[in-house]
Design a protein around this motif. Structure first.
Motif, PDB file in Angstrom:
ATOM      1  N   GLY A  93      16.625 -17.763 -21.312  1.00  0.00           N
ATOM      2  CA  GLY A  93      17.108 -17.066 -20.222  1.00  0.00           C
ATOM      3  C   GLY A  93      17.074 -15.645 -20.164  1.00  0.00           C
ATOM      4  N   LEU A  94      17.154 -15.126 -21.477  1.00  0.00           N
ATOM      5  CA  LEU A  94      17.102 -13.814 -21.826  1.00  0.00           C
ATOM      6  C   LEU A  94      15.893 -13.415 -21.545  1.00  0.00           C
ATOM      7  CD1 LEU A  94      17.676 -11.134 -23.369  1.00  0.00           C
ATOM      8  CD2 LEU A  94      17.413 -12.212 -25.387  1.00  0.00           C
ATOM      9  N   LEU A  95      14.818 -14.025 -22.048  1.00  0.00           N
ATOM     10  CA  LEU A  95      13.401 -13.880 -21.901  1.00  0.00           C
ATOM     11  C   LEU A  95      12.894 -13.740 -20.412  1.00  0.00           C
ATOM     12  CD1 LEU A  95      11.799 -15.681 -24.998  1.00  0.00           C
ATOM     13  CD2 LEU A  95      12.232 -13.225 -24.809  1.00  0.00           C
ATOM     14  N   GLY A  96      13.352 -14.865 -19.805  1.00  0.00           N
ATOM     15  CA  GLY A  96      13.192 -14.999 -18.415  1.00  0.00           C
ATOM     16  C   GLY A  96      13.612 -13.851 -17.485  1.00  0.00           C
ATOM     17  N   SER A  97      14.822 -13.274 -18.021  1.00  0.00           N
ATOM     18  CA  SER A  97      15.856 -12.103 -17.034  1.00  0.00           C
ATOM     19  C   SER A  97      14.684 -10.675 -17.358  1.00  0.00           C
ATOM     20  CB  SER A  97      16.728 -11.943 -17.713  1.00  0.00           C
ATOM     21  OG  SER A  97      17.655 -12.943 -17.313  1.00  0.00           O
ATOM     22  N   VAL A  98      14.147 -10.685 -18.595  1.00  0.00           N
ATOM     23  CA  VAL A  98      13.421  -9.457 -19.082  1.00  0.00           C
ATOM     24  C   VAL A  98      12.133  -9.367 -18.400  1.00  0.00           C
ATOM     25  CG1 VAL A  98      12.130  -8.437 -21.101  1.00  0.00           C
ATOM     26  CG2 VAL A  98      14.460  -9.310 -21.226  1.00  0.00           C
ATOM     27  N   GLU A  99      11.514 -10.598 -18.440  1.00  0.00           N
ATOM     28  CA  GLU A  99      10.089 -10.636 -17.391  1.00  0.00           C
ATOM     29  C   GLU A  99      10.442 -10.330 -15.819  1.00  0.00           C
ATOM     30  OE1 GLU A  99       6.645 -13.776 -16.482  1.00  0.00           O
ATOM     31  OE2 GLU A  99       7.023 -13.489 -18.604  1.00  0.00           O
ATOM     32  N   ALA A 100      11.660 -10.896 -15.382  1.00  0.00           N
ATOM     33  CA  ALA A 100      12.036 -10.612 -14.007  1.00  0.00           C
ATOM     34  C   ALA A 100      11.933  -9.066 -14.059  1.00  0.00           C
ATOM     35  CB  ALA A 100      13.016 -11.381 -13.816  1.00  0.00           C
ATOM     36  N   GLY A 101      12.776  -8.505 -14.593  1.00  0.00           N
ATOM     37  CA  GLY A 101      12.873  -6.970 -14.745  1.00  0.00           C
ATOM     38  C   GLY A 101      11.678  -6.338 -14.777  1.00  0.00           C
ATOM     39  N   MET A 102      10.610  -6.694 -15.689  1.00  0.00           N
ATOM     40  CA  MET A 102       9.178  -6.155 -15.832  1.00  0.00           C
ATOM     41  C   MET A 102       8.566  -5.967 -14.555  1.00  0.00           C
ATOM     42  SD  MET A 102       8.238  -6.243 -19.753  1.00  0.00           S
ATOM     43  CE  MET A 102       8.128  -8.077 -19.866  1.00  0.00           C
ATOM     44  N   ARG A 103       8.785  -7.294 -13.813  1.00  0.00           N
ATOM     45  CA  ARG A 103       8.057  -7.377 -12.490  1.00  0.00           C
ATOM     46  C   ARG A 103       8.705  -6.592 -11.475  1.00  0.00           C
ATOM     47  NH1 ARG A 103       4.893 -12.312 -11.741  1.00  0.00           N
ATOM     48  NH2 ARG A 103       5.005 -13.444 -13.669  1.00  0.00           N
ATOM     49  N   ALA A 104       9.883  -6.572 -11.502  1.00  0.00           N
ATOM     50  CA  ALA A 104      10.451  -5.751 -10.474  1.00  0.00           C
ATOM     51  C   ALA A 104      10.265  -4.083 -10.332  1.00  0.00           C
ATOM     52  CB  ALA A 104      12.111  -5.939 -10.594  1.00  0.00           C
ATOM     53  N   LEU A 105      10.159  -3.705 -11.884  1.00  0.00           N
ATOM     54  CA  LEU A 105       9.751  -2.382 -12.056  1.00  0.00           C
ATOM     55  C   LEU A 105       8.357  -1.991 -12.304  1.00  0.00           C
ATOM     56  CD1 LEU A 105      12.716  -2.004 -14.683  1.00  0.00           C
ATOM     57  CD2 LEU A 105      12.657  -1.113 -12.424  1.00  0.00           C
ATOM     58  N   ASP A 106       7.582  -2.809 -12.016  1.00  0.00           N
ATOM     59  CA  ASP A 106       5.995  -2.427 -12.198  1.00  0.00           C
ATOM     60  C   ASP A 106       5.786  -2.392 -13.541  1.00  0.00           C
ATOM     61  OD1 ASP A 106       5.347  -3.532  -9.477  1.00  0.00           O
ATOM     62  OD2 ASP A 106       6.099  -1.453  -8.935  1.00  0.00           O
ATOM     63  N   ILE A 107       6.367  -2.736 -14.516  1.00  0.00           N
ATOM     64  CA  ILE A 107       6.034  -2.414 -16.014  1.00  0.00           C
ATOM     65  C   ILE A 107       4.908  -3.331 -16.032  1.00  0.00           C
ATOM     66  CG2 ILE A 107       6.700  -2.228 -18.331  1.00  0.00           C
ATOM     67  CD1 ILE A 107       9.485  -1.693 -17.309  1.00  0.00           C
ATOM     68  N   PRO A 108       3.652  -2.904 -16.722  1.00  0.00           N
ATOM     69  CA  PRO A 108       2.459  -3.957 -17.133  1.00  0.00           C
ATOM     70  C   PRO A 108       2.936  -4.697 -17.867  1.00  0.00           C
ATOM     71  CG  PRO A 108       1.966  -1.559 -16.939  1.00  0.00           C
ATOM     72  CD  PRO A 108       3.292  -1.427 -16.935  1.00  0.00           C
ATOM     73  N   PHE A 109       2.383  -6.170 -17.966  1.00  0.00           N
ATOM     74  CA  PHE A 109       2.874  -7.084 -19.296  1.00  0.00           C
ATOM     75  C   PHE A 109       1.598  -8.232 -18.895  1.00  0.00           C
ATOM     76  CE2 PHE A 109       5.052  -8.467 -15.450  1.00  0.00           C
ATOM     77  CZ  PHE A 109       4.973  -9.948 -15.497  1.00  0.00           C
ATOM     78  N   GLY A 110       1.590  -8.727 -20.131  1.00  0.00           N
ATOM     79  CA  GLY A 110       0.803  -9.822 -20.216  1.00  0.00           C
ATOM     80  C   GLY A 110       1.350 -11.190 -19.840  1.00  0.00           C
ATOM     81  N   ARG A 111       0.559 -12.240 -19.489  1.00  0.00           N
ATOM     82  CA  ARG A 111       1.151 -13.390 -18.807  1.00  0.00           C
ATOM     83  C   ARG A 111       0.964 -14.417 -19.827  1.00  0.00           C
ATOM     84  NH1 ARG A 111       1.699  -9.260 -15.280  1.00  0.00           N
ATOM     85  NH2 ARG A 111       1.861 -10.012 -13.282  1.00  0.00           N
ATOM     86  N   GLY A 112       1.988 -15.513 -19.552  1.00  0.00           N
ATOM     87  CA  GLY A 112       2.202 -16.631 -20.580  1.00  0.00           C
ATOM     88  C   GLY A 112       3.351 -16.468 -21.577  1.00  0.00           C
ATOM     89  N   ALA A 113       4.319 -15.514 -21.283  1.00  0.00           N
ATOM     90  CA  ALA A 113       5.181 -15.104 -22.516  1.00  0.00           C
ATOM     91  C   ALA A 113       6.049 -16.406 -22.412  1.00  0.00           C
ATOM     92  CB  ALA A 113       5.858 -13.677 -22.242  1.00  0.00           C
TER      93      ALA A 113
END
Length: 424
Positions: A367-387
């Motif tokens: 849940g922690l990791l999913g929330s952080v990925e949602a945050g990066m999506r919302a803030l347009d912070i680039p990140f790799g997929r598949g985490a």
């Protein structure tokens, strides 16, 4: 509208999440502190604490945080004007050195920066050059909470022994106890300090100092030790109040009893395995995110990373923006990038930390990791997929079977688990 309503998740590296069992144990009226159930219960805490630390040595309990435990360890072993060696791998190595200096002790710091473990060869060189044996102790941080570096304490013991040096080996296990494997007696540690608010899952307020007979002899050789910090009456009390230098921290003790019962039921080997697996899930996600974005694990080598805390670099201002979004929109609080840059500077906003210590399980980490990925999506912070897939794959693999080892201590408390059951 916010999606943060509901139970919040404090994912910082201490204070850690407190189990309901601990909170329920503390939710009671004040007890009699002079006789009866409370003194009986406390006598049983000591062997169980020894089992968690993997020692048959002495235990002193203080009403203090980790800084208090640092001071207690030094006040009982090193006289003002004497010298200690501090191989620092982050903020908390420097912090222990500052406590020493405040006591009038000369603290020689070997600074390894914020991304590297202790260089044992540098330590060995310094000890070999100290032919007069003016260094009375080596103060090592097992896990530095600011950088998430995990040091090889057994290797430090070997270096001290190879140099033929009589210095005490002291280990700061405030972040690591009951999270990362620690073997006090097997590794030859003379003094170990810990606190209640991390792997032990109890609110801040209790400090612990574990010490060997060699350290006890160093205490006996000192001309004086302040009444409060003196560990001799605490470790061998004639009256109940001597455990704590006065009134007992009653409700913390009830919480600690519940926490030690939980630790005993799970077993130390299983606890270490759980923390290792959840840490690997965190790392797997972070490595995928960082493959196509600015996120970077502070410690490159997995063998040198703590299983209790992960320090991350993402660049300013993304660290603060991400922490703020995840807290506001998902109800998850991430740790600040402590001492990774000057507070208030632009760079300070480029760091954050995950705490994954103590009362944590798979759904909390996922849940922690999913929330952080949602945050990066919302803030347009680039990140790799598949985490999240990578983290789920680690969790799906489960924990390796614990390799149960014989208990180091065999005594049993009057209430709660025996040392043998705590050993796994």
């Amino acid at each position: 509208m916010t999606l943060a309503n509901g139970r919040p998740y404090l994912a910082i590296p201490g204070p850690s999440v407190m189990p309901e069992e601990v909170l329920r144990a503390m939710h009671r009226g004040a007890p009699n502190i002079y006789e009866g159930a409370l003194p009986d219960m406390v006598a049983g805490l000591v062997p169980d604490l020894r089992a968690v630390a993997r020692t048959s040595g002495h235990v002193a309990i203080y009403i203090a945080n980790g800084h208090g435990a640092w001071e207690a360890a030094l006040a009982n072993t090193v006289a003002p004007g004497a010298r200690v060696l501090v191989p620092a791998t982050g903020r908390f190595g420097h912090g222990w050195a500052e406590i020493a200096q405040g006591l009038g002790i000369e603290a020689e710091v070997i600074d390894h920066g914020k991304r590297a473990p202790v260089d044992v060869s540098r330590l060995a060189e310094t000890l070999a050059a100290d032919r007069a044996h003016t260094i009375k102790a080596v103060l090592a941080t097992h896990v530095d909470t600011s950088t998430s570096i995990r040091n090889d304490i057994a290797a430090l013991r070997a270096a001290i022994d190879e140099a033929g040096h009589p210095a005490l080996l002291m280990a700061d296990c405030i972040a690591s106890l009951a999270c990362d494997r620690f073997e006090m007696d097997t590794w030859g540690v003379d003094v170990m300090v810990a606190a209640s608010q991390k792997g032990l899952m109890v609110p801040p307020g209790l400090g612990f100092v574990f010490f060997s007979d060699k350290a006890a002899a160093a205490r006996a050789a000192l001309p004086r030790v302040s009444r409060y910090w003196d560990w001799a009456p605490r470790a061998d009390p004639q009256m109940f109040y001597q455990y704590f230098g006065g009134t007992a921290p009653t409700h913390h003790l009830y919480g600690l009893r519940a926490a030690l019962d939980m630790i005993g039921a799970e077993g130390m080997e299983a606890i270490w395995s759980r923390h290792a697996t959840l840490a690997r899930a965190v790392w797997a996600a972070c490595e995928r995110w960082g493959a196509d974005g600015p996120l970077e694990l502070n410690v490159a080598d997995p063998a040198l990373r703590s299983h209790a805390v992960t320090a991350l670099r993402i660049g300013a201002p993304h660290g603060t923006r991400l922490r703020d979004w995840v807290a506001r929109e998902a109800g998850v609080t991430l740790g600040i990038g402590l001492s990774m840059a000057e507070p208030g500077s632009a760079e300070w906003h480029g760091f954050f930390r995950f705490g994954h210590m103590g009362h944590v399980n798979a759904h909390m980490i996922l849940g922690l990791l999913g929330s952080v990925e949602a945050g990066m999506r919302a803030l347009d912070i680039p990140f790799g997929r598949g985490a999240l897939d990578a983290a789920a794959e680690v969790v799906a693999g489960g924990c390796p079977a614990p390799s149960v080892q014989p208990a180091k201590t065999a005594s049993t408390g009057r209430r709660g688990a025996s040392a043998a059951s705590l050993d796994g």
